[in-house]
Design a protein around this motif. Structure first.
Motif, mmCIF file in Angstrom:
data_model
loop_
_atom_site.group_PDB
_atom_site.id
_atom_site.type_symbol
_atom_site.label_atom_id
_atom_site.label_comp_id
_atom_site.label_asym_id
_atom_site.label_seq_id
_atom_site.Cartn_x
_atom_site.Cartn_y
_atom_site.Cartn_z
ATOM 1 N N ASP A 292 0.823 -1.209 0.000
ATOM 2 C CA ASP A 292 0.000 0.000 0.000
ATOM 3 C C ASP A 292 0.860 1.263 0.000
ATOM 4 N N ASP A 293 0.252 2.362 -0.404
ATOM 5 C CA ASP A 293 0.908 3.675 -0.386
ATOM 6 C C ASP A 293 2.264 3.636 -1.098
ATOM 7 N N HIS A 296 5.985 2.711 -8.169
ATOM 8 C CA HIS A 296 6.779 1.740 -8.920
ATOM 9 C C HIS A 296 8.094 1.372 -8.225
ATOM 10 N N LEU A 297 8.448 2.062 -7.144
ATOM 11 C CA LEU A 297 9.752 1.864 -6.501
ATOM 12 C C LEU A 297 9.604 1.502 -5.021
ATOM 13 N N PRO A 298 9.146 0.302 -4.705
ATOM 14 C CA PRO A 298 8.969 -0.066 -3.291
ATOM 15 C C PRO A 298 10.241 0.048 -2.462
ATOM 16 N N MET A 299 11.397 -0.270 -3.051
ATOM 17 C CA MET A 299 12.640 -0.207 -2.273
ATOM 18 C C MET A 299 12.992 1.220 -1.886
ATOM 19 N N GLU A 300 12.494 2.187 -2.630
ATOM 20 C CA GLU A 300 12.707 3.598 -2.322
ATOM 21 C C GLU A 300 11.600 4.144 -1.419
ATOM 22 N N PRO A 303 10.535 0.776 1.894
ATOM 23 C CA PRO A 303 11.542 -0.279 2.080
ATOM 24 C C PRO A 303 11.200 -1.254 3.203
ATOM 25 N N GLU A 304 10.599 -0.767 4.296
ATOM 26 C CA GLU A 304 10.267 -1.665 5.408
ATOM 27 C C GLU A 304 9.214 -2.682 4.983
ATOM 28 N N ALA A 305 8.200 -2.234 4.235
ATOM 29 C CA ALA A 305 7.167 -3.152 3.760
ATOM 30 C C ALA A 305 7.751 -4.176 2.787
ATOM 31 N N LEU A 306 8.659 -3.727 1.938
ATOM 32 C CA LEU A 306 9.303 -4.666 1.015
ATOM 33 C C LEU A 306 10.093 -5.719 1.781
#
Length: 319
Positions: A292-293, A296-300, A303-306
């Protein structure tokens, strides 16, 4: 046509002084707006020597942290190992992390051959780097463009990998499909890249499309991405990454047997989450996680959710 021809113009191949002056003025204006490039020698002096791996005659930038089972990180188009900086420390607590800069990106030395920038060439770079590091088998995590390379590697060289994680991944054909006939004009590629594609405004615009929360696209972030693209050899890289090539062999997702985690930003405007769900449904041993929220860049952006998705997955698939 003769020089005195009243029809207008000069003989073929000869420019009148005003035309020559106009052409030189235009060229000067274009060059004055060029993004400066860093030499590879300068980059080598500034970066830790241990982050470079010699692969044949090329120096590949591969950040290495931690001990344990290897985890290889492949970045997206226009990015570099820098994009993984927020998740590397946690991954390195139980793994040997190797974040590779693909051909044309980051601090990897830019080769001149067009083949180096194809899907097949990028995959070869990854495998050759792992060989140089003495890594026979690894987990692999690919984002976007790097996800397409990951799928190709998993299909063609499954013996080299324990599991794979796809983060907002492109299709396995993307590296060879995302090309334009306009880029075939090789002499103009470097000029276009330096006057248009590599300008901070263009990079900021691309990042804004990739983030859900625009406030996170800071001037410092834009500059960090720009610094890792404006490296000598940009003309060869731009041509190799964008000039048309024959389509590559298809990759059948249904035949990829690796355990797979597919992770997607819920607000990805570049590759819709529905595409990720469809890809996950085609992969025989996959699971799908939506963040969520996040764009295209989850690691940016998240990062905690990834990490909450990736770390347990890697633990379940230890050798």
């Amino acid at each position: 046509m003769h020089a005195a021809d009243p029809g207008g113009g000069s003989p073929a191949g000869i420019r009148s002084p005003p035309m020559r002056l106009a052409a030189l003025t235009l060229l000067a204006l274009l060059l004055s707006g060029c993004v400066p490039l860093r030499s590879f020698d300068e980059i080598r002096r500034a970066a830790p020597a241990g982050d470079f791996v010699r692969v044949g005659g090329q120096l590949v930038h591969a950040e290495q942290v931690g001990d344990g089972e290897p985890v290889v990180l492949l970045h997206g188009f226009g990015a570099s190992a820098y994009s993984w900086r927020k998740v590397i420390p946690a991954l390195a607590q139980g793994h040997r992390v190797v974040a590779i800069d693909l051909n044309g990106f980051g601090y990897t030395q830019r080769p001149r051959s067009r083949e180096s920038y194809t899907r097949e060439g990028q995959a070869k770079l990854v495998l050759d780097t792992l060989d140089a590091l003495g890594i026979a088998r690894a987990h692999i995590v690919g984002h976007s463009y790097g996800g397409g390379i990951t799928l190709y590697l998993a299909a063609r060289h499954p013996e080299r990998f324990r599991s794979m994680v796809l983060v907002d991944s492109s299709a396995p054909t993307y590296a060879n499909d995302r090309r334009s006939r306009a880029a075939a004009l090789r002499p103009l590629d470097a000029l276009y890249a330096r006057t248009v594609a590599l300008r901070p405004g263009a990079i900021r615009k691309a990042l804004l499309r990739s983030f859900w929360d625009d406030s996170k696209v800071t001037p410092e972030l834009v500059q960090a991405y720009a610094d890792r693209l404006a490296v000598e050899g940009v003309g060869a890289a731009f041509y190799g990454l964008t000039a048309p090539i024959p389509p590559g062999a298809p990759v059948e997702l249904e035949k990829i047997a690796l355990p797979t985690l597919v992770v997607w930003g819920a607000h990805d405007e570049l590759i819709a989450p529905a595409a990720g769900r469809r890809a996950a449904a085609r992969l025989p041993h996959s699971e799908f996680v939506l963040i969520d929220d996040c764009g295209h860049l989850p690691m940016e952006e998240q990062p905690e959710a990834l990490l909450r998705a990736v770390l347990p997955f890697l633990e379940r698939h230890r050798g």
